[in-house]
Design an enzyme around this catalytic site. Structure first.
Site, PDB file in Angstrom:
ATOM      1  N   LYS A   1      25.137 -27.940  46.261  1.00  0.00           N
ATOM      2  CA  LYS A   1      26.431 -27.478  46.796  1.00  0.00           C
ATOM      3  C   LYS A   1      26.663 -28.088  48.168  1.00  0.00           C
ATOM      4  O   LYS A   1      26.044 -27.686  49.160  1.00  0.00           O
ATOM      5  CB  LYS A   1      26.480 -25.955  46.910  1.00  0.00           C
ATOM      6  CG  LYS A   1      27.922 -25.479  47.156  1.00  0.00           C
ATOM      7  CD  LYS A   1      28.025 -24.144  47.817  1.00  0.00           C
ATOM      8  CE  LYS A   1      27.824 -24.176  49.290  1.00  0.00           C
ATOM      9  NZ  LYS A   1      28.806 -24.978  50.057  1.00  0.00           N
TER      10      LYS A   1
ATOM     11  N   GLY B   1      21.150 -26.019  57.008  1.00  0.00           N
ATOM     12  CA  GLY B   1      22.347 -25.495  57.663  1.00  0.00           C
ATOM     13  C   GLY B   1      21.954 -24.678  58.873  1.00  0.00           C
ATOM     14  O   GLY B   1      20.877 -24.854  59.433  1.00  0.00           O
ATOM     15  N   SER B   2      22.817 -23.749  59.239  1.00  0.00           N
ATOM     16  CA  SER B   2      22.579 -22.999  60.473  1.00  0.00           C
ATOM     17  C   SER B   2      21.504 -21.921  60.279  1.00  0.00           C
ATOM     18  O   SER B   2      21.258 -21.467  59.151  1.00  0.00           O
ATOM     19  CB  SER B   2      23.882 -22.344  60.926  1.00  0.00           C
ATOM     20  OG  SER B   2      24.281 -21.405  59.961  1.00  0.00           O
ATOM     21  N   THR B   3      20.917 -21.523  61.368  1.00  0.00           N
ATOM     22  CA  THR B   3      19.881 -20.490  61.321  1.00  0.00           C
ATOM     23  C   THR B   3      20.472 -19.170  60.820  1.00  0.00           C
ATOM     24  O   THR B   3      19.831 -18.439  60.062  1.00  0.00           O
ATOM     25  CB  THR B   3      19.246 -20.351  62.716  1.00  0.00           C
ATOM     26  OG1 THR B   3      18.569 -21.586  62.991  1.00  0.00           O
ATOM     27  CG2 THR B   3      18.239 -19.209  62.788  1.00  0.00           C
TER      28      THR B   3
ATOM     29  N   GLY C   1      20.776 -19.435  57.169  1.00  0.00           N
ATOM     30  CA  GLY C   1      19.418 -19.492  56.620  1.00  0.00           C
ATOM     31  C   GLY C   1      18.815 -18.100  56.502  1.00  0.00           C
ATOM     32  O   GLY C   1      18.142 -17.772  55.521  1.00  0.00           O
TER      33      GLY C   1
ATOM     34  N   CYS D   1      21.151 -31.796  63.815  1.00  0.00           N
ATOM     35  CA  CYS D   1      20.231 -30.676  64.042  1.00  0.00           C
ATOM     36  C   CYS D   1      19.179 -31.055  65.065  1.00  0.00           C
ATOM     37  O   CYS D   1      18.728 -30.225  65.837  1.00  0.00           O
ATOM     38  CB  CYS D   1      19.571 -30.301  62.729  1.00  0.00           C
ATOM     39  SG  CYS D   1      18.821 -31.688  61.897  1.00  0.00           S
TER      40      CYS D   1
HETATM   41  P1  NAD Z   1      26.279 -23.515  57.762  1.00  0.00           P
HETATM   42  O1  NAD Z   1      25.028 -22.731  57.708  1.00  0.00           O
HETATM   43  O2  NAD Z   1      27.524 -22.845  58.160  1.00  0.00           O
HETATM   44  O3  NAD Z   1      26.578 -24.172  56.329  1.00  0.00           O
HETATM   45  C1  NAD Z   1      25.654 -24.979  55.663  1.00  0.00           C
HETATM   46  C2  NAD Z   1      25.896 -24.886  54.171  1.00  0.00           C
HETATM   47  O4  NAD Z   1      25.665 -23.557  53.745  1.00  0.00           O
HETATM   48  C3  NAD Z   1      27.322 -25.220  53.737  1.00  0.00           C
HETATM   49  O5  NAD Z   1      27.278 -25.899  52.508  1.00  0.00           O
HETATM   50  C4  NAD Z   1      27.946 -23.844  53.567  1.00  0.00           C
HETATM   51  O6  NAD Z   1      29.032 -23.843  52.676  1.00  0.00           O
HETATM   52  C5  NAD Z   1      26.775 -23.052  53.024  1.00  0.00           C
HETATM   53  N1  NAD Z   1      26.819 -21.609  53.249  1.00  0.00           N
HETATM   54  C6  NAD Z   1      27.402 -20.923  54.270  1.00  0.00           C
HETATM   55  N2  NAD Z   1      27.215 -19.592  54.122  1.00  0.00           N
HETATM   56  C7  NAD Z   1      26.491 -19.434  52.986  1.00  0.00           C
HETATM   57  C8  NAD Z   1      25.973 -18.290  52.302  1.00  0.00           C
HETATM   58  N3  NAD Z   1      26.156 -17.050  52.739  1.00  0.00           N
HETATM   59  N4  NAD Z   1      25.265 -18.489  51.172  1.00  0.00           N
HETATM   60  C9  NAD Z   1      25.047 -19.735  50.710  1.00  0.00           C
HETATM   61  N5  NAD Z   1      25.529 -20.857  51.307  1.00  0.00           N
HETATM   62  C10 NAD Z   1      26.231 -20.704  52.437  1.00  0.00           C
HETATM   63  O7  NAD Z   1      25.955 -24.747  58.680  1.00  0.00           O
HETATM   64  P2  NAD Z   1      26.957 -25.906  59.153  1.00  0.00           P
HETATM   65  O8  NAD Z   1      27.662 -25.427  60.365  1.00  0.00           O
HETATM   66  O9  NAD Z   1      27.740 -26.408  58.020  1.00  0.00           O
HETATM   67  O10 NAD Z   1      25.914 -27.055  59.509  1.00  0.00           O
HETATM   68  C11 NAD Z   1      25.418 -27.236  60.748  1.00  0.00           C
HETATM   69  C12 NAD Z   1      24.045 -26.592  60.859  1.00  0.00           C
HETATM   70  O11 NAD Z   1      23.107 -27.247  60.008  1.00  0.00           O
HETATM   71  C13 NAD Z   1      23.483 -26.710  62.246  1.00  0.00           C
HETATM   72  O12 NAD Z   1      22.894 -25.499  62.623  1.00  0.00           O
HETATM   73  C14 NAD Z   1      22.435 -27.791  62.094  1.00  0.00           C
HETATM   74  O13 NAD Z   1      21.434 -27.739  63.068  1.00  0.00           O
HETATM   75  C15 NAD Z   1      21.931 -27.539  60.725  1.00  0.00           C
HETATM   76  N6  NAD Z   1      21.265 -28.738  60.189  1.00  0.00           N
HETATM   77  C16 NAD Z   1      19.892 -28.720  60.064  1.00  0.00           C
HETATM   78  C17 NAD Z   1      19.231 -29.848  59.596  1.00  0.00           C
HETATM   79  C18 NAD Z   1      17.726 -29.849  59.461  1.00  0.00           C
HETATM   80  O14 NAD Z   1      17.209 -30.699  58.742  1.00  0.00           O
HETATM   81  N7  NAD Z   1      17.004 -28.955  60.117  1.00  0.00           N
HETATM   82  C19 NAD Z   1      19.948 -30.986  59.253  1.00  0.00           C
HETATM   83  C20 NAD Z   1      21.339 -30.980  59.393  1.00  0.00           C
HETATM   84  C21 NAD Z   1      21.975 -29.831  59.853  1.00  0.00           C
END
Ligand code: NAD
Length: 490
Positions: free
Chosen positions: A178, A231-233, A236, A287
């Site tokens: 996704k 994604g974001s903490t 997560g 990230c």
């Molecule tokens: P986000 O957590 O808002 O979204 C990431 C993904 O999760 C998207 O596809 C979103 O649609 C999905 N999502 C959101 N809420 C969800 C839920 N309740 N259940 C399931 N899926 C859900 O993050 P973002 O703002 O899109 O991305 C930026 C973040 O990603 C930053 O915190 C960045 O540091 C992190 N990131 C980490 C790495 C790594 O390898 N550690 C790499 C790239 C980005």
């Protein structure tokens, strides 16, 4: 092939692009121009059901019996196909994300190498075997975890897709990926390429959709055996909660607020341009962006002046221009959020040495920004700004530098600049982060584990270790003699 503006993208389920059952098609806007780009289908629950069913059927079908050498061949073929289509993919990604095309080309080139790496790493998937207690023989089987729900963010949609797909497919799993609803295009195109090179229908499925609804449904789906999330903490943490009741396998790659320590004995001619690169690459939407630059007090003023001068020379603008170094942010809303942090930093006492305002034009541009005289307790030093904003913090000595570096909830990456090799290695041990760079800024290499300590998540990507996160280990014990033991005498 050039990107066709106005084209409609479906979902990729069971080996083909399909219409969404949800009926929802969304217009995607080009962040750098604010103009409509393409229309993309958004998945609802029924679509996720279809995708998971296709992935389960593929696992139960011929893919489940595909031997490692054939999976390796397919991964190499996909690497070749991505390389052959890199021009189209780069333009698609650059226009969809607003990211400088030279950066995107480098990310795609890396993506190709990740597929090649796991195509070779398949050879290391092997069990163990040894005799136990005289007449028993033990051996282990490595079996794919099953159907993987993989969720990726908008900042590196193509590269994150390669990071996720390559080890899962190498291990023999099937995938429902996704992407973020704003950035599904390159993932869809790569899924098409996977089908074209011969991955059986249902092995790779791509369903864009909103996180809290479609993403959450995918995570909770009983047909999904493992979740891999980037994604974001905050998200997560929610996903971990959702996975806890059904005890789903889970890996989390989360946020960061990575330190970049510059000691007075460092070669500043190396440290300064590299430090500029390691925050402003991808407009700071990384990230592992080194967003906290910690500088030894005796060279602090000199460093800030030279850093700001170098950052001020960066070429910000049209992402498709090969000279551009910093493209636009993902959206105007995100740019406003970034600006909000800068304003908050100024109110907390930071000094804006450079930038601090949006760029020219209609797009979501924000100028490279330097905040000096930052204290580590400030919000701008603790929270992920996720934009082209660096915080520069002074430290007194090695001990103080380590203390500040670790005084944050994240632990993804750290860079150390020093002329003293022993100090570099001391810091590598003292800093709580998944990866440390000593006198070099780069992060992602095939074969080098990437991932977080603390609230930056758990599990590793890109390494040989990653394969184990997509495999189960099954122990088999067999009697090799007619009567190996009397159970009642144990
Ligand atoms: P986000 O957590 O808002 O979204 C990431 C993904 O999760 C998207 O596809 C979103 O649609 C999905 N999502 C959101 N809420 C969800 C839920 N309740 N259940 C399931 N899926 C859900 O993050 P973002 O703002 O899109 O991305 C930026 C973040 O990603 C930053 O915190 C960045 O540091 C992190 N990131 C980490 C790495 C790594 O390898 N550690 C790499 C790239 C980005």
């Amino acid at each position: 092939m050039a990107v066709t503006t106005g084209r409609e993208y479906g979902l990729f389920i069971g080996g083909e692009l399909v219409e969404p059952s949800s009926g929802e098609v969304r217009e995607l806007v080009e962040p750098a121009t604010g103009e409509p780009l393409v229309r993309a289908a958004m998945a609802g629950e029924e679509d996720v059901d279809r995708a998971v069913a296709a992935a389960r059927a593929a696992l139960a079908g011929p893919w489940g019996k595909t031997p490692a050498n054939e999976r390796s061949r397919l991964l190499h073929a996909l690497a070749d196909a991505i390389a052959a289509n890199r021009k189209e993919l780069a333009e698609l990604e650059s226009r969809n994300v607003g990211k400088a095309i030279t950066s995107v080309k480098a990310e795609l080139a890396n993506g190709v190498e990740y597929f090649r790496y796991y195509a070779s790493a398949i050879a290391s998937i092997a069990g163990r075997s040894h005799p136990v207690g005289g007449s028993l023989l033990f051996y282990s089987l490595k079996e794919p975890v099953g159907v993987c729900g993989q969720i990726v963010p908008w900042n590196y949609p193509a590269m994150m897709t390669t990071w996720k797909l390559a080890p899962a497919l190498a291990a023999g799993c099937t995938v429902v990926l996704k992407p973020d609803p704003a950035t599904p295009l390159t993932a869809l195109r790569m899924a098409e390429l996977a089908a074209e090179v011969g991955f059986p229908a249902g092995v790779v499925n791509v369903v864009a959709g909103d996180g809290p609804t479609t993403g959450s449904y995918l995570v909770r789906h009983p047909g999904v055996d493992k979740v891999a999330f980037t994604g974001s903490t905050k998200t997560g943490s929610e996903i971990m909660r959702l996975c806890s009741e059904p005890i789903k396998r889970l890996t989390l790659e989360l946020g960061g607020k990575s330190p970049n320590l510059v000691f007075a004995d460092a070669n500043l001619d190396d440290a300064i341009p590299s430090s500029v690169w390691s925050i402003y690459y991808s407009a700071g939407q990384s990230c592992e962006a080194r967003s906290r630059v910690l500088v030894e007090r005796s060279v602090y003023d000199q460093f800030v002046e030279r850093f700001a001068e170098a950052a001020g020379r960066l070429k910000v603008g049209d992402p498709l221009d090969p000279e551009t170094q910093v493209g636009s942010l993902i959206s105007a809303a995100h740019r406003d959020r970034v600006h909000g942090y800068v304003v908050q930093g100024r109110e907390e006492g930071a000094e804006i040495v450079l930038g601090g305002e949006p760029g020219d034009g209609k797009g979501a541009f924000y100028l490279p920004t330097v905040l000096a005289r930052v204290e580590n307790r400030m919000v701008v030093a603790q929270e992920e700004i996720f934009g082209p904003v660096v915080t520069v913090i002074p430290f007194e000595d090695e001990r103080d530098g380590i203390r500040i570096a670790n005084d944050v909830r994240y632990g993804l990456f750290a860079t150390v600049w020093t002329g003293d090799p022993a100090r570099g290695h001391r810091l590598a041990r003292a800093i709580k982060a998944g990866q440390i760079g000593i006198n070099m800024p780069y992060s992602a290499f095939p074969g080098i584990p990437f991932g977080g300590y603390k609230q930056s998540g758990f599990g590793r990507e890109l390494g040989i270790e990653t394969l184990d996160l997509y495999l189960e280990t099954k122990s088999v014990l067999t009697a090799t003699g007619p009567k190996p033991f009397n159970p009642w005498q144990l």
